[in-house]
Design an enzyme around this catalytic site. Structure first.
Site, PDB file in Angstrom:
ATOM      1  N   TYR A  72     -25.318 -10.567  -1.711  1.00 20.62           N
ATOM      2  CA  TYR A  72     -23.882 -10.922  -1.722  1.00 20.62           C
ATOM      3  C   TYR A  72     -23.632 -12.059  -0.731  1.00 20.62           C
ATOM      4  O   TYR A  72     -22.920 -13.027  -1.043  1.00 20.62           O
ATOM      5  CB  TYR A  72     -23.042  -9.708  -1.367  1.00 20.62           C
ATOM      6  CG  TYR A  72     -21.544  -9.969  -1.361  1.00 20.62           C
ATOM      7  CD1 TYR A  72     -20.778  -9.771  -2.502  1.00 20.62           C
ATOM      8  CD2 TYR A  72     -20.904 -10.429  -0.207  1.00 20.62           C
ATOM      9  CE1 TYR A  72     -19.411 -10.021  -2.510  1.00 20.62           C
ATOM     10  CE2 TYR A  72     -19.543 -10.686  -0.194  1.00 20.62           C
ATOM     11  CZ  TYR A  72     -18.806 -10.475  -1.342  1.00 20.62           C
ATOM     12  OH  TYR A  72     -17.459 -10.730  -1.335  1.00 20.62           O
ATOM     13  N   ASP A  73     -24.200 -11.962   0.466  1.00 18.91           N
ATOM     14  CA  ASP A  73     -23.995 -12.997   1.485  1.00 18.91           C
ATOM     15  C   ASP A  73     -24.533 -14.351   1.015  1.00 18.91           C
ATOM     16  O   ASP A  73     -23.930 -15.404   1.296  1.00 18.91           O
ATOM     17  CB  ASP A  73     -24.674 -12.593   2.791  1.00 18.91           C
ATOM     18  CG  ASP A  73     -23.975 -11.429   3.480  1.00 18.91           C
ATOM     19  OD1 ASP A  73     -22.808 -11.153   3.140  1.00 18.91           O
ATOM     20  OD2 ASP A  73     -24.602 -10.791   4.351  1.00 18.91           O
TER      21      ASP A  73
ATOM     22  N   CYS B  68      28.091   7.459  34.349  1.00 15.41           N
ATOM     23  CA  CYS B  68      29.450   6.998  34.659  1.00 15.41           C
ATOM     24  C   CYS B  68      30.309   8.083  35.309  1.00 15.41           C
ATOM     25  O   CYS B  68      31.480   7.840  35.627  1.00 15.41           O
ATOM     26  CB  CYS B  68      30.134   6.476  33.400  1.00 15.41           C
ATOM     27  SG  CYS B  68      30.562   7.756  32.192  1.00 15.41           S
TER      28      CYS B  68
ATOM     29  N   CYS C 128      28.705  13.038  33.397  1.00 16.05           N
ATOM     30  CA  CYS C 128      27.762  12.059  32.868  1.00 16.05           C
ATOM     31  C   CYS C 128      26.911  11.521  34.016  1.00 16.05           C
ATOM     32  O   CYS C 128      27.463  11.077  35.043  1.00 16.05           O
ATOM     33  CB  CYS C 128      28.508  10.910  32.189  1.00 16.05           C
ATOM     34  SG  CYS C 128      27.430   9.561  31.650  1.00 16.05           S
TER      35      CYS C 128
ATOM     36  N   LYS D 240      -0.148  11.568   0.755  1.00 15.97           N
ATOM     37  CA  LYS D 240       0.908  10.752   1.367  1.00 15.97           C
ATOM     38  C   LYS D 240       0.271   9.981   2.517  1.00 15.97           C
ATOM     39  O   LYS D 240      -0.063  10.554   3.553  1.00 15.97           O
ATOM     40  CB  LYS D 240       2.055  11.622   1.873  1.00 15.97           C
ATOM     41  CG  LYS D 240       3.222  10.809   2.422  1.00 15.97           C
ATOM     42  CD  LYS D 240       4.358  11.698   2.879  1.00 15.97           C
ATOM     43  CE  LYS D 240       5.522  10.840   3.383  1.00 15.97           C
ATOM     44  NZ  LYS D 240       5.136  10.009   4.542  1.00 15.97           N
TER      45      LYS D 240
ATOM     46  N   TYR E 266      -0.482   2.542  -5.766  1.00 18.08           N
ATOM     47  CA  TYR E 266      -0.042   3.834  -6.295  1.00 18.08           C
ATOM     48  C   TYR E 266       1.264   3.797  -7.088  1.00 18.08           C
ATOM     49  O   TYR E 266       1.698   4.832  -7.592  1.00 18.08           O
ATOM     50  CB  TYR E 266       0.113   4.846  -5.160  1.00 18.08           C
ATOM     51  CG  TYR E 266       1.041   4.431  -4.045  1.00 18.08           C
ATOM     52  CD1 TYR E 266       2.411   4.670  -4.123  1.00 18.08           C
ATOM     53  CD2 TYR E 266       0.550   3.817  -2.907  1.00 18.08           C
ATOM     54  CE1 TYR E 266       3.267   4.291  -3.100  1.00 18.08           C
ATOM     55  CE2 TYR E 266       1.385   3.437  -1.872  1.00 18.08           C
ATOM     56  CZ  TYR E 266       2.736   3.675  -1.974  1.00 18.08           C
ATOM     57  OH  TYR E 266       3.581   3.290  -0.963  1.00 18.08           O
TER      58      TYR E 266
ATOM     59  N   CYS F 219      31.233   3.566  29.041  1.00 20.81           N
ATOM     60  CA  CYS F 219      30.084   4.146  29.745  1.00 20.81           C
ATOM     61  C   CYS F 219      28.912   3.181  29.660  1.00 20.81           C
ATOM     62  O   CYS F 219      28.462   2.833  28.571  1.00 20.81           O
ATOM     63  CB  CYS F 219      29.696   5.490  29.129  1.00 20.81           C
ATOM     64  SG  CYS F 219      28.202   6.210  29.849  1.00 20.81           S
TER      65      CYS F 219
ATOM     66  N   GLU G  33      -0.646  13.077  -5.253  1.00 17.22           N
ATOM     67  CA  GLU G  33      -1.311  12.023  -4.497  1.00 17.22           C
ATOM     68  C   GLU G  33      -1.228  12.340  -3.009  1.00 17.22           C
ATOM     69  O   GLU G  33      -0.283  13.005  -2.561  1.00 17.22           O
ATOM     70  CB  GLU G  33      -0.636  10.665  -4.739  1.00 17.22           C
ATOM     71  CG  GLU G  33      -0.562  10.232  -6.176  1.00 17.22           C
ATOM     72  CD  GLU G  33       0.328   9.018  -6.377  1.00 17.22           C
ATOM     73  OE1 GLU G  33       0.453   8.581  -7.520  1.00 17.22           O
ATOM     74  OE2 GLU G  33       0.904   8.517  -5.378  1.00 17.22           O
TER      75      GLU G  33
ATOM     76  N   LYS H 117       5.164  17.635   3.347  1.00 18.84           N
ATOM     77  CA  LYS H 117       4.471  17.256   4.575  1.00 18.84           C
ATOM     78  C   LYS H 117       3.549  18.364   5.048  1.00 18.84           C
ATOM     79  O   LYS H 117       3.782  19.548   4.796  1.00 18.84           O
ATOM     80  CB  LYS H 117       5.497  16.921   5.672  1.00 18.84           C
ATOM     81  CG  LYS H 117       6.497  15.845   5.306  1.00 18.84           C
ATOM     82  CD  LYS H 117       5.838  14.501   5.090  1.00 18.84           C
ATOM     83  CE  LYS H 117       5.406  13.851   6.374  1.00 18.84           C
ATOM     84  NZ  LYS H 117       6.515  13.446   7.233  1.00 18.84           N
TER      85      LYS H 117
ATOM     86  N   ARG I 250       7.583  -3.513   3.137  1.00 16.37           N
ATOM     87  CA  ARG I 250       8.674  -2.761   2.511  1.00 16.37           C
ATOM     88  C   ARG I 250      10.026  -3.183   3.081  1.00 16.37           C
ATOM     89  O   ARG I 250      11.017  -3.283   2.367  1.00 16.37           O
ATOM     90  CB  ARG I 250       8.462  -1.261   2.719  1.00 16.37           C
ATOM     91  CG  ARG I 250       9.609  -0.425   2.151  1.00 16.37           C
ATOM     92  CD  ARG I 250       9.372   1.066   2.333  1.00 16.37           C
ATOM     93  NE  ARG I 250      10.505   1.813   1.832  1.00 16.37           N
ATOM     94  CZ  ARG I 250      11.576   2.130   2.544  1.00 16.37           C
ATOM     95  NH1 ARG I 250      11.641   1.773   3.806  1.00 16.37           N
ATOM     96  NH2 ARG I 250      12.581   2.804   2.017  1.00 16.37           N
TER      97      ARG I 250
ATOM     98  N   ASP J  50      -0.357   7.452   5.653  1.00 17.80           N
ATOM     99  CA  ASP J  50       0.352   7.056   6.868  1.00 17.80           C
ATOM    100  C   ASP J  50      -0.081   5.641   7.216  1.00 17.80           C
ATOM    101  O   ASP J  50      -0.850   5.406   8.146  1.00 17.80           O
ATOM    102  CB  ASP J  50       0.041   8.025   8.010  1.00 17.80           C
ATOM    103  CG  ASP J  50       0.927   7.780   9.225  1.00 17.80           C
ATOM    104  OD1 ASP J  50       1.949   7.083   9.079  1.00 17.80           O
ATOM    105  OD2 ASP J  50       0.594   8.273  10.313  1.00 17.80           O
TER     106      ASP J  50
ATOM    107  N   CYS K 186      29.305  12.583  26.570  1.00 23.40           N
ATOM    108  CA  CYS K 186      30.148  11.812  27.476  1.00 23.40           C
ATOM    109  C   CYS K 186      31.213  11.123  26.640  1.00 23.40           C
ATOM    110  O   CYS K 186      30.894  10.320  25.750  1.00 23.40           O
ATOM    111  CB  CYS K 186      29.317  10.774  28.229  1.00 23.40           C
ATOM    112  SG  CYS K 186      30.320   9.578  29.144  1.00 23.40           S
TER     113      CYS K 186
END
Length: 698
Positions: free
Chosen positions: A53-54, A437, A434, A135, A243, A456, A133, A340, A156, A137, A450
């Protein structure tokens, strides 16, 4: 000459070749290299050694260097050495790249399958056909092929528009530059990922050079794909799986040609490799919940042994025509679901509990942890959500705690781990004022808040960042770090203080110069006439996101009308319940908030009314209710996304495929096969002028 089957590497001397002879050999070499790329990356069945291939690849490089007129951007050699781009341009997707609804338990999966069966309209026809399928990541991308050649690719993004990363995708060897038996035009969705083995090697390299290692493989892949210089991507360990179909135009092809629209998702997954696009070998067909349970359990058991990250399984309806009938929600399809996996978890020491004040004033207890690795990510802090959650879990400083990454992203404390004989610290209590503040805290159900709002300073950095974000007033250059400097330097005490900022004040800030300061002042100045919808979203009113801001703008028409609206008027508005109404009333009843809005008006901010003729708004918004549109070809006055938004704003729906459920097909310049399919089905077609008249009707 044939370099596909038992290729010879006994090449003729380059200096003895004419241009025509070189051109013939170059085309044969490219075809041979693409063939062996396909066997290696898609079929996982290499037919030649790496050494052979190379030699083929080196020969092609030599010929292209000797005969520059034979060079081609889609040649296999062009994966290395491309020129950097100046910026990542925006690119509209051919079809929406939606998110998936996610669930954690089998009961929700069962309900999903039952709904698909009921929606089939014939419960006696047998089990509904499904495709399962993994999922992934990774980084979701769109790949576009025109006449079989790679044309472009993008991230996306927001689902409608992404960033053009074509220059980097050309460097990923698993992305074919030319397809086999290809349709005339093809857009597919794929997942770019970095294999775990490559990720480990890359991080070792980064540490050795003194760079910060990537947090996880997904971040590494996303970071590389957004590089401006493709040479940083070339040779990196990146892979992909395809997919989903976004758009297909087979041109003038017979019905049995592989470029015609697949009737099922299973058929699509079989065609993708035939075209030269890699799919996951773990895809599987299913008919019922038992099949899905078994697949989920099998992949969860294999998860840590795979060389790529997955965090669940995806369940899809197989029948593509029924998918079109089911349609989509605003963010996810009704025909697919993600189940999940249980998140990974680890044990560490909770060192301290502190309180973070969010943009909307909610006080969130945060656990500061002894750093721990969870699923390849170093976690040093975790959310405790609210005071009730801290009390329920009974966690205190010094405790051993089990950490999980909820959805494999957000770190959380799952539970306290018992330590016999331990002397524990005092239970945690929320502050009464708070911490920033000193305003007295109020409690809303499970949450402490708050009420100082825009006054704030802890909320102010978040308010400024949100105010300037793309979906709000889109003030370029005003991100979180700049907002923090403005507050810390005392230049901005509320949102209205943004408008009088001077170039000299900004130029003195870290990371700024005269040009950056001038650009930011100009960007702020351009934000003086926002639309009502964008302004309402920018104010950061609790429970008022982009969609709710649009509802309020469309219903009340002007800022003053909304400020004067009472609870009854708000609750009469569709989609607005008591909680949202109370939140809007509370925001505009707050004297500090009203004062900031008046200061903005004094500074020249003019919020545009939602429409010139308020009486027509409600009528116009429903004028296309129940109608389904498909767009094909290039419109002169609308981008694809603008045309779809115009339909959706009037209650209609825009889809990517023509079916019997389609009401109108809108044709622009150079329409594809969708127009022909519309004619075959007897669906009304519109030109752009007819489409505009339909939008104007009321």
């Amino acid at each position: 000459m044939d370099f596909k089957h038992d290729p010879s590497t006994d090449f003729r001397p380059v200096e003895g070749l004419s241009r025509d002879q070189a051109a013939e050999e170059v085309e044969a070499l490219r075809a041979g290299i693409r063939h062996h790329d396909y066997l290696y990356y898609v079929k996982a069945e290499p037919a030649i050694s790496d050494a052979v291939y190379d030699q083929l690849f080196d020969r092609l490089q030599t010929l292209e260097a000797e005969f520059p007129s034979l060079q081609d951007k889609n040649s296999p050699t062009q994966r290395v050495g491309a020129e950097p781009v100046s910026a990542l341009d925006k690119r509209e997707h051919r079809a929406p790249m939606l998110s998936l609804e996610s669930v954690q338990d089998a009961e929700a999966v069962a309900a999903f399958i039952d709904r698909l069966q009921r929606d089939a309209g014939d419960e006696d026809q047998g089990p509904v056909a499904l495709v399962l399928e993994p999922k992934f990541d990774g980084l979701s991308v769109e790949l576009i092929y025109d006449q079989g050649a790679f044309s472009s690719g993008s991230t996306r993004g927001d689902g409608s528009t992404g960033e053009d990363i074509s220059h980097n995708l050309r460097q990923v060897t698993a992305v074919p530059m030319r397809l086999h038996k290809a349709p005339r035009y093809l857009a597919v969705r794929a997942e770019i990922f970095m294999p775990r083995s490559g990720f480990t090697a890359l991080n070792r390299e980064r540490v050795q050079r003194g760079d910060e290692p990537f947090a996880n493989p997904r971040n590494a892949a996303a970071g590389l794909m957004r590089q401006l210089d493709p040479n940083r991507v070339a040779g990196r360990p990146l892979d992909l799986f395809c997919y989903e179909l976004l758009e297909l135009d087979g041109g003038e092809t017979p019905a049995d040609h592989p470029a015609t629209h697949p009737a099922t998702h299973h058929e699509l997954l079989q065609r993708l490799p035939d075209w030269g696009l890699k799919t996951c070998p773990l895809n599987r067909s299913a008919e019922d919940l038992d099949d899905v349970r078994a697949y989920h359990a099998e992949l969860e058991g294999q998860r840590d042994a795979l060389d790529y990250e997955i965090d669940g399984v995806v369940i899809k309806l197989n029948d593509r025509a029924r998918r079109e009938q089911l349609g989509v929600r605003s963010r996810s399809p009704r025909w697919a679901l993600a189940w999940k996996f249980a998140p990974r978890e680890e044990i560490t020491t909770l060192e301290e509990i502190t309180v973070q004040v969010g943009r909307t004033g909610i006080l969130t207890p945060i656990a500061l942890l002894q750093p721990v690795d969870v699923g390849g990510v170093t976690v040093s802090r975790a959310t405790l959500h609210n005071a009730d959650e801290v009390q329920r879990k009974d966690v205190r400083p010094g405790d051993q705690v089990r950490i999980i990454r909820a959805g494999d992203v957000i770190p959380e404390i799952a539970e306290r781990v018992e330590q016999p004989g331990q002397t524990r610290a005092e239970p945690f209590t929320m502050p009464e004022q708070c911490p920033v503040c000193s305003t007295e805290i109020i409690r809303n159900g499970a949450y402490h808040r708050c009420p100082a709002g825009l006054a704030c300073e802890a909320q102010l950095v978040g308010h400024i960042t949100h105010f300037a974000s793309r979906d709000a007033l889109d003030i370029d250059g005003l991100g979180e770090e700049t907002a923090r400097q403005l507050v810390e330097r005392g230049l901005v005490h509320d949102l209205a203080d943004l408008y009088p900022l001077a170039e000299g004040e900004l130029a003195a800030m870290e990371g700024f110069g005269d040009t950056a300061a001038r650009n930011l002042v100009q960007a702020i100045d351009r934000a003086r006439k926002p639309s009502l919808q964008c302004f309402l979203y920018a104010l950061g009113i609790r429970q008022v996101g982009g969609r709710m801001a649009a509802v309020l703008a469309r219903t009340f028409g002007s800022l003053d009308a909304l400020i004067k609206a009472d609870r009854e008027a708000l609750e009469r508005t569709p989609e607005i319940g008591p909680e949202i109404a109370a939140s809007v009333i509370a925001f505009f009843d707050n004297e500090d908030n009203r004062e900031v809005i008046e200061k903005m008006r004094t500074a020249g901010v003019e919020v545009e009314d939602a429409a010139d003729q308020e009486a027509d708004q409600a009528h116009d918004s429903d004028s296309l209710s129940g109608k389904t549109f498909v767009f094909t070809g290039e419109l002169e006055h609308y981008s694809r996304r603008e045309a779809q938004s115009a339909v959706e704003a009037r209650g209609g729906r825009a889809t990517s495929d023509v079916s019997s459920a389609t009401d109108y097909v809108v044709k622009g310049k150079d329409p594809g096969s969708k127009a022909e399919r519309a004619q075959d089905l007897g669906i009304e077609t519109l030109n752009e002028a007819q489409f505009e008249r339909l939008l104007e009707q009321g």
